[in-house]
Write a protein that holds these residues in place. Structure first.
Motif, mmCIF file in Angstrom:
data_model
loop_
_atom_site.group_PDB
_atom_site.id
_atom_site.type_symbol
_atom_site.label_atom_id
_atom_site.label_comp_id
_atom_site.label_asym_id
_atom_site.label_seq_id
_atom_site.Cartn_x
_atom_site.Cartn_y
_atom_site.Cartn_z
ATOM 1 N N GLU A 47 1.784 1.978 -3.569
ATOM 2 C CA GLU A 47 0.673 2.554 -4.345
ATOM 3 C C GLU A 47 0.563 4.041 -4.086
ATOM 4 O O GLU A 47 0.421 4.841 -5.016
ATOM 5 N N ARG A 48 0.623 4.418 -2.814
ATOM 6 C CA ARG A 48 0.530 5.841 -2.477
ATOM 7 C C ARG A 48 1.737 6.597 -3.026
ATOM 8 O O ARG A 48 1.587 7.704 -3.559
ATOM 9 N N ARG A 82 3.632 5.956 -5.647
ATOM 10 C CA ARG A 82 3.508 6.127 -7.098
ATOM 11 C C ARG A 82 2.490 7.219 -7.428
ATOM 12 O O ARG A 82 2.692 8.008 -8.358
ATOM 13 N N HIS A 83 1.408 7.276 -6.648
ATOM 14 C CA HIS A 83 0.420 8.341 -6.841
ATOM 15 C C HIS A 83 1.055 9.702 -6.562
ATOM 16 O O HIS A 83 0.872 10.655 -7.332
ATOM 17 N N ALA A 109 0.828 -1.215 0.000
ATOM 18 C CA ALA A 109 0.000 0.000 0.000
ATOM 19 C C ALA A 109 0.861 1.263 0.000
ATOM 20 O O ALA A 109 0.493 2.275 -0.612
ATOM 21 N N ASP A 123 3.335 5.488 -13.079
ATOM 22 C CA ASP A 123 2.736 4.160 -12.941
ATOM 23 C C ASP A 123 3.803 3.114 -12.637
ATOM 24 O O ASP A 123 4.999 3.424 -12.566
ATOM 25 N N LYS A 124 3.359 1.879 -12.465
ATOM 26 C CA LYS A 124 4.285 0.797 -12.112
ATOM 27 C C LYS A 124 5.332 0.560 -13.195
ATOM 28 O O LYS A 124 6.474 0.210 -12.892
#
Length: 195
Positions: free
Chosen positions: A63-64, A66-67, A60, A72-73
């Motif tokens: 994910e945060r 990268r935001h 998690a 993106d991944k």
């Protein structure tokens, strides 16, 4: 040092056993490096999920992050674009209020050698107090002070809190972070990747 020589050094890091006696979960150094990387993510240490997967920021927090970065991944996990070098390469274990601090032996043994090979860096994203103390010399100020003073550092450095869900309260108490710092961070990331 050529990329081939750097690959040998990375393999030595991944085989490192220096801290094995101190790690209840064993060793599993997690780094991502390439000599042409434009952005360095200088973090704390892998969490348990990352220790188990062997993929940096595979949780998690990732994910945060990268935001926050606006990527993106595909970009994040391209070592030719993004290097990921935590202060401690292995999961340090659980403490009373979260994960234990990164073991210092990683930075003492490997960090200078690896950083010296990242000559194409345009931006260093410094996540958390341990990384900020190392990269910015901010041991006498709080993480909040360091992050709040982000505009006082070189344009090539951006201090961040850890993107962990555990920091939701910090984020709520510091709305300036999302309002002022994150738009600038995304802009700097975009500029670094264009070069």
């Amino acid at each position: 040092m050529s990329q081939t020589e750097l690959n040998v050094l990375i393999e030595q890091v991944k085989q490192c056993q220096l801290c094995k006696p101190k790690l209840a979960h064993g060793v599993n150094p997690v780094v991502q490096l390439h000599s042409s990387a434009k952005i360095l993510i200088a973090g704390q240490a892998p969490g348990l999920a990352v220790h188990q997967s062997g993929v940096p920021f595979d949780d998690a927090s990732g994910e945060r992050l990268r935001h926050w970065l606006g990527i993106d991944k595909t970009v994040f996990y391209d070592p030719k674009q993004v290097a990921i070098l935590p202060m401690g390469f292995c999961y340090p274990g659980k403490g009373k209020s979260g994960d234990l601090p990164p073991l210092t032996i990683c930075a003492e043994t490997w960090r200078a050698l690896l950083l010296a090979e990242l000559k194409q860096l345009k931006l260093t994203v410094v996540i958390g107090k341990y990384a900020q103390d190392y990269h910015l010399g901010t041991s006498k100020q709080s993480l909040t002070q360091t992050v709040k003073n982000w505009s006082e550092y070189a344009r090539s450095i951006m201090p961040l809190p850890h993107p962990s869900p555990r920091n939701n309260i910090w984020l709520a108490k510091n709305p300036w972070f999302a309002e002022q710092l994150l738009p600038e961070l995304k802009q700097r990331v975009s500029e670094a990747l264009k070069d």
